[in-house]
Design an enzyme around this catalytic site. Structure first.
Site, mmCIF file in Angstrom:
data_model
loop_
_atom_site.group_PDB
_atom_site.id
_atom_site.type_symbol
_atom_site.label_atom_id
_atom_site.label_comp_id
_atom_site.label_asym_id
_atom_site.label_seq_id
_atom_site.Cartn_x
_atom_site.Cartn_y
_atom_site.Cartn_z
ATOM 1 C CB ALA A 38 21.796 8.359 -5.882
ATOM 2 C CG ASP B 278 19.246 9.473 -2.447
ATOM 3 O OD1 ASP B 278 18.186 8.920 -2.129
ATOM 4 O OD2 ASP B 278 19.367 10.191 -3.456
HETATM 5 O O1 MRU Z 1 15.039 13.609 -4.068
HETATM 6 P P1 MRU Z 1 15.262 12.559 -5.120
HETATM 7 O O2 MRU Z 1 14.096 12.383 -6.037
HETATM 8 O O3 MRU Z 1 16.569 12.765 -5.856
HETATM 9 O O4 MRU Z 1 15.409 11.208 -4.291
HETATM 10 C C1 MRU Z 1 15.607 10.008 -4.974
HETATM 11 C C2 MRU Z 1 15.620 8.834 -4.105
HETATM 12 O O5 MRU Z 1 15.492 8.924 -2.908
HETATM 13 C C3 MRU Z 1 15.906 7.518 -4.754
HETATM 14 O O6 MRU Z 1 15.235 6.501 -4.093
HETATM 15 C C4 MRU Z 1 17.412 7.251 -4.698
HETATM 16 O O7 MRU Z 1 18.123 8.304 -5.264
HETATM 17 C C5 MRU Z 1 17.770 6.003 -5.392
HETATM 18 S S1 MRU Z 1 17.756 6.234 -7.128
HETATM 19 C C6 MRU Z 1 18.094 4.841 -7.961
#
Ligand code: MRU
Length: 364
Positions: free
Chosen positions: A54, A243
């Site tokens: 995120a 996210d």
């Molecule tokens: O699909 P992604 O790899 O973008 O998903 C990322 C996540 O779910 C993370 O745990 C979330 O973004 C937190 S990042 C500090």
């Protein structure tokens, strides 16, 4: 954080006015830097997950807006870049936060002033994210220290994490990993259980890689092993990222997070979620209203890895003709979250506690 002993961030401006990122689709087998020169390339980097996580999605979108202003600083192109970048991925609210922030800055400016202002603000957003993640680390460190004292300082603290909420998912430090890196720096022994995180394997490919680069002890497990380890007393605490978190503390994160929270609750293992304020969606009360990204079935039916001969290849693992579904995120209700670790301190996962940490945003 460190790559081959050298400090890196995940995103940085170049001397000639564009920006560069680490191509995360190539990890863990090769470390490659990609140069992004246009807003369209920035949107593709988000959509194709060269960058992901995120906070990093937000930082990339901010630079994407800056590149758009470099190409054509007209009102039309500002609107166009805003819409295109916002559409790149639906769930992480940092994307909306970042493009809103950039638009609010750029809208009132003359076109001639926009590119310079946009690059300066994008750089500030990156610095702010790194500082926030560092502060998350300082607050979360107290929880790890508490677990270390609870076990009589007799063994490493076992922490389970899901997906990659590490420095690769942010600008630096990470969210879930920041307390872990701070503990490691302080000499508190930690061991991390890394969920592999099917289907994209962000745990196996990214979290394990970055912990390895930084010298933090860890073990990769299949996604279904966490509950068993908790029953055996081998997990002291869980820390995950998010996210999008609603103002009432419902947490949306990578698919499978909810099942870990259920297992943690059943085994009285604390379940913490680490996040900067930019990941809170103050407009949303209920987690069920968060848009959940549906990704391509091929991510489930295929896997990519390095063969014993050293070639990186993709292969099908599902019978021909079988369908696959790929919801990329799930929602963990606030009641299953022991606490939220933010840059402003630790809060219970409820509207009252979040509102008192962020009074300027509160609707309570
Ligand atoms: O699909 P992604 O790899 O973008 O998903 C990322 C996540 O779910 C993370 O745990 C979330 O973004 C937190 S990042 C500090």
């Amino acid at each position: 954080m460190l790559v081959d002993g050298q400090h890196f961030r995940t995103i940085w401006p170049t001397d000639d006015g564009v920006f560069e990122i680490i191509d995360q689709t190539k990890l863990p087998f090769s470390f490659e830097v990609v140069r992004l020169e246009t807003a369209v390339e920035a949107a593709h980097a988000i959509f194709d997950m060269l960058v992901r996580g995120a906070p990093l999605i937000g930082a990339t979108a901010a630079y994407g807006m800056a590149l758009a202003m470099r190409e054509d600083a007209s009102d039309d192109n500002l609107s166009h870049a805003y819409t295109n970048l916002l559409a790149a991925r639906p769930t992480a609210v940092n994307l909306r936060w970042a493009v809103d922030e950039m638009r609010a800055l750029l809208d009132p400016l003359d076109p001639g002033q926009r590119a310079t202002a946009a690059f300066a603000r994008a750089a500030d957003i990156c610095d702010e994210d790194a500082a926030q993640c560092s502060a998350i680390g300082d607050h979360g460190l107290e929880l790890i220290l508490g677990a270390y004292e609870k076990c009589g300082k007799s063994r490493p603290v076992n922490i389970l994490t899901h997906c990659n909420a590490g420095w690769l998912a942010t600008v630096d430090w990470g969210t879930a990993t920041a307390p872990i890196y701070k503990a490691h720096e302080k000499g508190i022994p930690v061991h991390v259980w890394v969920d592999e995180t099917r289907p994209r394997n962000q745990g196996a490919s990214l979290t394990a890689w970055e912990l390895n680069q930084h010298g933090v002890d860890h073990t990769v497990i299949v996604d279904n092993a966490g509950g068993h380890l908790m029953q055996k007393g081998q997990v002291d605490l869980c820390i995950v990222g998010t996210d999008r978190t609603t103002r009432t503390g419902d947490v949306c994160n990578k698919i499978g997070t909810y099942l870990k929270a259920l297992a943690a609750a059943d085994n009285s293992v604390p379940f913490y979620v680490a996040l900067p304020g930019t990941t809170i969606d103050w407009e949303l009360k209920h987690g069920k209203d968060i848009p959940i990204e549906e990704r391509a079935a091929e991510e489930v039916t295929e896997m990519t890895g390095r063969t014993r001969a050293g070639n990186v290849e993709t292969m099908r693992i599902v019978s021909d003709g079988s369908k696959a579904a790929n919801p990329a995120f799930d929602v963990t209700p606030a009641g299953l979250v022991s606490a939220l670790i933010t840059e402003r301190g630790i809060a219970m996962a409820n509207e009252e506690a979040l509102s008192s940490l962020y009074p300027e945003k509160a609707k309570y």
